[in-house]
Design an enzyme around this catalytic site. Structure first.
Site, short mmCIF file in Angstrom:
data_model
loop_
_atom_site.label_atom_id
_atom_site.label_comp_id
_atom_site.label_asym_id
_atom_site.label_seq_id
_atom_site.Cartn_x
_atom_site.Cartn_y
_atom_site.Cartn_z
N ASN A 124 -10.21 -3.18 -7.38
CA ASN A 124 -9.38 -2.11 -7.97
C ASN A 124 -9.88 -1.65 -9.35
OD1 ASN A 124 -6.23 -3.26 -6.53
ND2 ASN A 124 -7.57 -1.61 -5.85
N ASP A 159 0.83 -1.20 0.00
CA ASP A 159 0.00 0.00 0.00
C ASP A 159 0.87 1.26 0.00
OD1 ASP A 159 -2.31 1.46 0.01
OD2 ASP A 159 -2.81 1.10 2.12
#
Ligand code: FPP
Length: 265
Positions: free
Chosen positions: A81, A33
């Site tokens: 995503n 991340d």
């Protein structure tokens, strides 16, 4: 013993520490991340963060393999995503093409085998081909497995596994009461990893402390280590820090630790 310089996450103090070679987590999973924030801090487009993040994957794969890690699973693209802007999604879909296009010889040199888990049939044709070629080109490697979660989601994975077991029940091959946890585990996308399917250590970078639909079944007894560094700033030193933190934990798997826990009432 491996020596490394440990940076305390709270105080920033750097001290020399030793890693126990006998207690390296066999399976490490990482939620990579912070690519976007890394880029934003540098006034760069988000995709510059992903590009740098791809370079970090190369560094970390080699470092993990040298430390003796057996499986390194990386969350590269989730089933959620696709909600991102199409320019970013298109860029993320091109990354495996660039990555494997440049890195497969290094992977072979390091005896690293590529595996992919996820709904790869939904990826663009060029991405699918890059993945297929990388799996084929590294098929004879017997060292670390580099497992990319690509178009992967933990809930979808559990739904698919349930559907597969339900089909066996419907075909009369299985009674519902005969279904075991091991059988469900074998239907998951990590089933082929057998005793290495469940991560020993789960790392998430960039200060967030959530699972984001990652390996929901497999992390039941994983140790979680959350690190402040954005993924592009991650590397060998931060990997060693995370493993050091892991080695300070006492895993009990629901039982007691005979060395530290009293059994007296
Ligand atoms: C999360 O950061 C990162 C991703 C969704 C993509 C991760 C992909 C890579 C690191 C490259 C993968 C490389 C290969 C070879 C497939 P974010 O964009 O959500 O960061 P933010 O939270 O700061 O916005």
């Amino acid at each position: 013993m491996f020596s490394f310089l440990n940076k305390d996450q709270a105080t920033g103090e750097v001290t020399e520490r030793q890693l126990d070679e006998q207690n390296i987590p066999a399976h490490i999973a990482i939620i990579m991340d912070g690519n976007g924030r890394w880029a934003q801090q540098r006034h760069l487009p988000r995709i510059a963060g992903h590009k740098q993040g791809m370079n970090t994957v190369k560094t970390v794969a080699k470092a993990a393999s040298h430390l003796g890690v057996k499986v390194l699973t990386l969350y590269a693209f989730s089933t959620e995503n696709w909600k991102r802007p199409s320019t970013e999604v298109n860029y993320l879909m091109k990354l495996p093409v660039d990555f494997f296009g440049t890195f497969v010889p290094d992977l072979v040199k390091n005896n690293i085998r590529v595996k992919v888990m996820g709904y790869t049939d939904q990826l663009p044709a060029a991405t699918q081909k890059a993945v297929r070629d990388a799996i084929a080109d590294t098929a004879d490697c017997t060292g670390m497995v580099l497992n990319f979660a690509l178009n992967y989601g933990g809930r979808a994975e559990l739904v698919t596994a349930t559907q597969q077991l339900a089909a066996q029940v419907q075909a009369g091959q299985l009674a519902p009461t005969d279904i075991t946890a091991d059988m469900l585990g074998q239907q998951l996308m990590t089933g082929d990893l057998a005793e290495l399917a469940d991560p020993d250590l789960l790392i998430r970078t960039s200060g967030e402390e959530r699972l984001s639909n990652f390996m929901l079944w497999q992390v039941a007894y994983s140790e979680f280590v959350f690190m402040q560094e954005h993924w592009p700033d991650f590397g060998q030193a931060t990997l060693e820090q995370a493993i050091y933190t892991y080695q300070q934990r006492h895993r009990r798997f629901g039982g007691l630790n005979p060395a530290t826990d009293t059994t007296k009432n």
